[in-house]
Design a protein around this motif. Structure first.
Motif, PDB file in Angstrom:
ATOM      1  N   LEU A 262       0.823  -1.207   0.000  1.00 15.69           N
ATOM      2  CA  LEU A 262       0.000   0.000   0.000  1.00 15.69           C
ATOM      3  C   LEU A 262       0.856   1.256   0.000  1.00 15.69           C
ATOM      4  N   SER A 263       1.972   1.236   0.736  1.00 16.32           N
ATOM      5  CA  SER A 263       2.828   2.419   0.811  1.00 16.32           C
ATOM      6  C   SER A 263       3.439   2.749  -0.548  1.00 16.32           C
ATOM      7  N   PHE A 264       3.897   1.735  -1.274  1.00 15.77           N
ATOM      8  CA  PHE A 264       4.456   1.986  -2.600  1.00 15.77           C
ATOM      9  C   PHE A 264       3.384   2.485  -3.558  1.00 15.77           C
ATOM     10  N   SER A 265       2.178   1.943  -3.465  1.00 13.21           N
ATOM     11  CA  SER A 265       1.080   2.384  -4.333  1.00 13.21           C
ATOM     12  C   SER A 265       0.699   3.829  -4.044  1.00 13.21           C
ATOM     13  N   ILE A 266       0.674   4.205  -2.760  1.00 14.46           N
ATOM     14  CA  ILE A 266       0.335   5.578  -2.386  1.00 14.46           C
ATOM     15  C   ILE A 266       1.346   6.565  -2.962  1.00 14.46           C
ATOM     16  N   THR A 267       2.629   6.255  -2.802  1.00 14.31           N
ATOM     17  CA  THR A 267       3.675   7.138  -3.333  1.00 14.31           C
ATOM     18  C   THR A 267       3.532   7.313  -4.837  1.00 14.31           C
ATOM     19  N   THR A 268       3.247   6.225  -5.552  1.00 17.14           N
ATOM     20  CA  THR A 268       3.137   6.290  -7.009  1.00 17.14           C
ATOM     21  C   THR A 268       1.914   7.069  -7.446  1.00 17.14           C
ATOM     22  N   LEU A 269       0.770   6.813  -6.816  1.00 20.35           N
ATOM     23  CA  LEU A 269      -0.463   7.513  -7.201  1.00 20.35           C
ATOM     24  C   LEU A 269      -0.371   9.008  -6.912  1.00 20.35           C
ATOM     25  N   LEU A 270       0.143   9.354  -5.729  1.00 23.23           N
ATOM     26  CA  LEU A 270       0.302  10.768  -5.409  1.00 23.23           C
ATOM     27  C   LEU A 270       1.385  11.417  -6.262  1.00 23.23           C
ATOM     28  N   GLY A 271       2.326  10.590  -6.740  1.00 17.64           N
ATOM     29  CA  GLY A 271       3.405  11.118  -7.564  1.00 17.64           C
ATOM     30  C   GLY A 271       2.940  11.653  -8.909  1.00 17.64           C
ATOM     31  N   ILE A 272       1.793  11.173  -9.397  1.00 12.34           N
ATOM     32  CA  ILE A 272       1.288  11.641 -10.699  1.00 12.34           C
ATOM     33  C   ILE A 272       0.963  13.128 -10.654  1.00 12.34           C
ATOM     34  N   PRO A 273       0.121  13.590  -9.697  1.00 11.74           N
ATOM     35  CA  PRO A 273      -0.134  15.034  -9.657  1.00 11.74           C
ATOM     36  C   PRO A 273       1.028  15.858  -9.100  1.00 11.74           C
ATOM     37  N   THR A 274       1.791  15.297  -8.137  1.00 11.19           N
ATOM     38  CA  THR A 274       2.854  16.100  -7.522  1.00 11.19           C
ATOM     39  C   THR A 274       4.008  16.375  -8.481  1.00 11.19           C
ATOM     40  N   THR A 275       4.314  15.422  -9.355  1.00  8.48           N
ATOM     41  CA  THR A 275       5.403  15.684 -10.312  1.00  8.48           C
ATOM     42  C   THR A 275       5.002  16.772 -11.301  1.00  8.48           C
ATOM     43  N   MET A 276       3.702  16.824 -11.654  1.00 12.21           N
ATOM     44  CA  MET A 276       3.215  17.891 -12.524  1.00 12.21           C
ATOM     45  C   MET A 276       3.202  19.222 -11.770  1.00 12.21           C
ATOM     46  N   LEU A 277       2.830  19.189 -10.476  1.00 12.10           N
ATOM     47  CA  LEU A 277       2.817  20.400  -9.661  1.00 12.10           C
ATOM     48  C   LEU A 277       4.213  20.976  -9.510  1.00 12.10           C
ATOM     49  N   PHE A 278       5.207  20.118  -9.237  1.00  8.32           N
ATOM     50  CA  PHE A 278       6.588  20.585  -9.088  1.00  8.32           C
ATOM     51  C   PHE A 278       7.099  21.192 -10.393  1.00  8.32           C
ATOM     52  N   GLY A 279       6.721  20.595 -11.503  1.00  7.18           N
ATOM     53  CA  GLY A 279       7.129  21.144 -12.792  1.00  7.18           C
ATOM     54  C   GLY A 279       6.550  22.525 -13.014  1.00  7.18           C
ATOM     55  N   LYS A 280       5.263  22.692 -12.671  1.00  5.72           N
ATOM     56  CA  LYS A 280       4.598  23.993 -12.830  1.00  5.72           C
ATOM     57  C   LYS A 280       5.206  25.031 -11.898  1.00  5.72           C
TER      58      LYS A 280
END
Length: 398
Positions: A262-280
């Protein structure tokens, strides 16, 4: 409305791109179902932490070799057949892991897996060539999105098989699932190759090794690139904990397997919007600010990881980890280090150096684990994060 417009644009892609992307989703799903348990599987079969580090060292070297061969041959081979070759190695590796009744067969399978990366340059080139110029970004965005999806759902599927205790028998069942799904992907690719016409390809490579060497030498003559390579060396050494993290969670934190999944899945799912947010945010605040903030946060988060003694704090760690993704601003920063006509060469140079630098990292992690403490590799990575921030802040200037 914009969201629906983006979704519609995915389905306007060429059918061959949708087909190859779905096949790619299946192959990565097969990988992410079982990859968390490769290290515990080897340990349960009798592999020591030091030997585990050596195995991952060999993996880094074979991955570098596979990427080099894949990139070199993708220009004059049928790209679809190179993808088929790479994915066939996955199928064979999962089969060998399934039948591994002793550590020797398992070692062969684990070392074999990186050779599948021979497909990566061909897949990249295939999508770039088939997609039209006005939807090439959409095509790669679609591919990245389904890769993230595979990375998120793979561990969730694994939870139904390995929920509490991690045993050789249960992990072997994961490899059965991985084998079946990867075989399905390979069969789909076989049908695709059989039904589509053979592309026109060159009979021999056309790249000039002398020109490539001269271009790399020109890049290395720039101080900013040399300093940046120093930071890449530091980044590559942080991979020393990669082979041991699941083992640490199981044996030191005593976490149930379902919490790890579950911890790895959470990091990956949250990583989708956060990587776009960091880029912006990097477009507004600056690349270096976001990179420095992310690495500073990573340093403290890695140190805190060694103090976790409750399995459910791993979920808190997983959430926080998703907000330390520096990849988007880092890629933008790299693009601005050199002139536009040197960006491709810089990416090639950085990948070669990063791969070479990464080779000894798992071995170093294995020695620190065995000779000092299981926490020692994480202390080292936390220190390297701080060192990276200092060098990056004061030496790497555009």
């Amino acid at each position: 409305m914009k969201t629906f417009s983006v979704l519609r644009s995915f389905f306007r892609l060429e059918p061959s791109l949708l087909f190859i992307s779905f096949s790619n989703f299946l192959i990565w799903l097969s990988v992410y179902i079982s990859y968390l348990y490769n290290s515990p599987f080897l340990v349960n079969l009798g592999t020591s932490p030091t030997l585990l580090g050596i195995i991952y060292l060999v993996q880094n070297f074979t991955s570098l070799l596979a990427y080099f061969l894949g990139g070199w041959t993708a220009d004059f081979w049928d790209k679809r057949k190179l993808i088929f070759l790479g994915w066939s190695i996955y199928v064979l590796s999962f089969f060998l892991l399934f039948i591994s009744w002793n550590v020797n067969i398992a070692l062969i399978a684990i070392i074999l897996i990186p050779f599948s990366h021979i497909a990566s340059p061909a897949l990249f080139s295939f999508i770039a060539n088939v997609a039209s110029e006005n939807n090439r970004g959409t095509a790669f965005g679609f591919l990245n999105a389904i890769n993230y999806s595979a990375a998120a759902f793979g561990p969730i599927i694994a939870t139904f098989i390995v929920s509490e205790e991690v045993t050789v028998e249960r992990v072997r069942l994961l490899y059965v699932c991985s084998f079946i799904i990867s075989l399905l992907s390979l069969l789909m690719l076989t049908i695709f190759i059989a039904m589509s016409p053979s592309p026109k390809i060159d009979s021999k490579p056309s790249s000039s090794y002398r020109k490539s060497f001269e271009a790399f030498s020109k890049l290395l003559s720039k101080k900013v690139v040399l300093y940046y390579l120093i930071t890449y060396f530091i980044l590559s050494q942080m991979s020393m904990v990669a082979p041991f993290t699941t083992v640490y969670m199981l044996n030191v934190i005593k976490s149930p397997a379902y919490v790890i999944n579950l911890s790895f899945s959470i990091t990956t799912l949250l990583g989708i919007p956060t990587t776009m947010l960091f880029g912006k945010l990097s477009d507004k605040l600056g690349r270096k600010v976001l990179i420095v903030v992310a690495h500073t946060a990573n340093a403290f988060l890695t140190l805190w990881f060694t103090y976790i003694n409750n399995a459910y704090f791993l979920l808190v760690y997983a959430i926080l980890k998703a907000f330390t993704d520096y990849s988007s601003p880092l890629l933008a920063f790299e693009a601005e280090l050199v002139n536009p006509d040197e960006r491709g060469k810089l990416r090639g140079l950085l990948y070669i150096f990063k791969s070479i630098f990464s080779i000894p990292a798992p071995l170093l992690g294995g020695f620190l684990w065995s000779d000092i403490s299981p926490k020692a590799p994480y202390y080292a990575v936390s220190f390297l994060e701080v060192l990276y921030v200092l060098i990056f802040t004061f030496l790497v200037r555009v």
